[in-house]
Design an enzyme around this catalytic site. Structure first.
Site, PDB file in Angstrom:
ATOM      1  N   ASP A 195       0.803  -1.093  -0.100  1.00 30.97           N
ATOM      2  CA  ASP A 195      -0.015  -0.022  -0.021  1.00 30.97           C
ATOM      3  C   ASP A 195       0.880   1.288  -0.208  1.00 30.97           C
ATOM      4  OD1 ASP A 195      -1.510  -2.152   0.628  1.00 30.97           O
ATOM      5  OD2 ASP A 195      -2.770  -1.199   2.222  1.00 30.97           O
ATOM      6  N   GLU A 423       2.582  -9.345  11.220  1.00 29.56           N
ATOM      7  CA  GLU A 423       2.139  -9.041  10.172  1.00 29.56           C
ATOM      8  C   GLU A 423       3.604  -8.296   9.259  1.00 29.56           C
ATOM      9  OE1 GLU A 423      -0.496  -5.212   8.177  1.00 29.56           O
ATOM     10  OE2 GLU A 423      -0.186  -5.117  10.353  1.00 29.56           O
TER      11      GLU A 423
END
Length: 480
Positions: A195, A423
């Site tokens: 992103d 993550e």
């Protein structure tokens, strides 16, 4: 027997490629993460930060789940593809209606899929986003089928998935060929999956950000602001998404259009997998293999930078290659059809000063260590991610770099366990960043645990992944 124990116990009804001891702490921990994130029909990436179903997350999660429960892995993919739009797109989020609207932004009332997406055939019975994510799905479907072909055939899994996957690829190859050369373009940074990459800085500079007061960032409730995108970048993300929504999700008119190497490499890999699926269903697969080989040539012609030894993004609106090195430019190593000299250059880049594998970094950083925007903790601007490490491990093994693949596999497993299945992590230290108990980290840990280092992907044709079937005669209906 509790549910976690159920999945850590060897099943006598199925033969796995390799079973680690069911009491192995790394194995048990990964299973617990997936069990905690399971909703009954799909797996969330993270209970707190990401409480819905994400597209490429579910594909990676299914690849790991196939070793525990092929049925659950099939269900994961079936749930996602049930939300496919009539134009073929697979949305990047499928929203869980039981989750409060303020738990995640942008929420369903922002995307308005059932109304703004009506012309594109958005489903009426489930709310989704309107953008997409990287097309890992056919590869995931093929690997899940291979885990238990008997169950797959009995349930008609491939026969039901194939037309949906074919429509998905058709959408990307036609509606998203915004550069006119055959590659798919992303129309929002979130579509590429990385992103906040510095690769987006120049293309995003043309976008007027939405006012900060017009949205509330739920991500900051779960992560430190210094690790997340800036408010300025987030405002641009919101503006792009709102403009796309207000144009009823029609492709081709937005300010942002980028041909990304990782996105297209995964499309090519999935096209190879789709050929294998077609062959399993009675066709030859040669047309799809030929298309994958042609796209590999186009990828190299359009995005390969020989001097830099890396694939770069192409800014379709700006008309040139983006002068940034990111891990996206290494992911095409996954492809079996790359020229030998391109493979050698990619390996040199990955293990050289820009990414530091084998010397300074434990896992591949998401961005150039020598780049001005490098930050070891900020989202996709330097931290290492486990899905890209898994893809590079697979690519190294595909091209016979077995010692390097083995070392990356060992580093992956070590860092996954010590970070709490994070993550993402600091690429130098392995320190956990973002959420812990992350779905694809746990799932891909299981995939590496269940696959012997010497039993993975063919070093010549990638046949264990793609099941090359070209040269078997005329097509039997496996085209578009």
């Amino acid at each position: 027997m509790d549910r976690t124990a159920l999945f850590t116990t060897r099943s006598a009804e199925r033969a796995l490629v390799y079973d680690p001891p069911p009491t192995d702490p790394l194995h048990v921990g990964a299973v617990r993460v997936l069990e905690a994130n399971w909703t009954g029909t799909s797996t969330v990436p993270s209970r707190g930060l990401y409480p819905h179903q994400w597209s490429w997350d579910s594909a990676f999660i299914a690849i790991g789940l196939r070793h525990l429960s092929p049925l659950r892995a099939q269900t994961e993919l079936e749930t996602l593809l049930a939300a496919q739009w009539d134009d073929g797109r697979i949305p990047h989020i499928v929203f869980n209606p039981s989750v409060p609207l303020d738990a995640y932004f942008p929420s369903p009332d922002f995307w308005r899929s059932s109304t703004a997406g009506r012309a594109a055939g958005a489903p009426r019975t489930v709310q989704t986003s309107g953008i997409v994510q990287p097309p890992v799905h056919a590869l995931a479907v093929w690997l899940v089928h291979r885990a238990d072909p008997g169950l797959s055939h009995a349930r008609g899994f491939l026969a039901r998935m194939y037309p949906r996957l074919a429509a998905w690829h058709r959408y990307l190859l036609h509606r998203r060929d915004l550069g006119g050369a055959g590659l798919a373009s992303v129309v929002h940074p979130w579509e590429q999956g990385m992103d906040n990459s510095p690769c987006w800085d120049a293309p995003l500079a043309r976008v007027t950000p939405a006012p900060a007061r017009s949205f509330r960032r739920a991500d900051l409730d779960h992560g430190a602001a210094e690790d997340r995108p800036t408010d300025l970048d987030y405002g641009r993300y919101v503006r792009l998404a709102a403009d796309y929504r207000d144009a009823e999700y029609r492709d081709g008119g937005g300010e942002f259009a980028v041909e990304d190497p990782a996105f297209n490499a995964l499309l090519i890999a999935s096209e190879h997998a789709l050929a294998a699926i077609a062959h399993e269903l009675g066709a030859t697969g040669t047309a799809r293999h030929a298309r994958a080989e042609r796209l590999t040539r186009v990828l190299r012609e359009r995005l390969w930078d020989q001097a830099a030894g890396v694939f770069r993004c192409r800014d379709v609106r700006g008309g040139g290659l983006v002068p940034e090195r990111s891990v996206s430019g290494l992911v095409p190593l996954l492809l079996p059809g790359l020229p030998r000299e391109t493979v050698a250059a990619l390996v040199d880049t990955a293990y050289g000063p820009h990414f530091g594998l084998g010397s300074g970094t434990r896992l591949p950083p998401s961005y150039d260590l020598l780049g001005e925007a490098f930050d070891p903790h900020r989202y996709w601007r330097g931290p290492a991610w486990f899905n890209t490490a898994w893809l590079l491990e697979r690519g190294l093994r595909t091209h016979g770099e077995l010692a390097r693949a083995d070392a990356l596999r060992e580093a992956f497993l070590d860092v996954a366990g010590t970070s709490g299945y994070a993550e993402y992590v600091d690429p130098f230290t392995g320190e956990a960043c973002g959420a812990t108990g992350f779905g694809w980290t746990a799932a891909l840990t299981l995939d590496l645990l269940h696959t012997r280092p010497d039993d993975g992907v063919s070093r010549t044709a990638g046949q264990h992944t793609f099941e090359t079937t070209s040269g078997q005669g005329n097509e039997g209906g496996d085209g578009e």
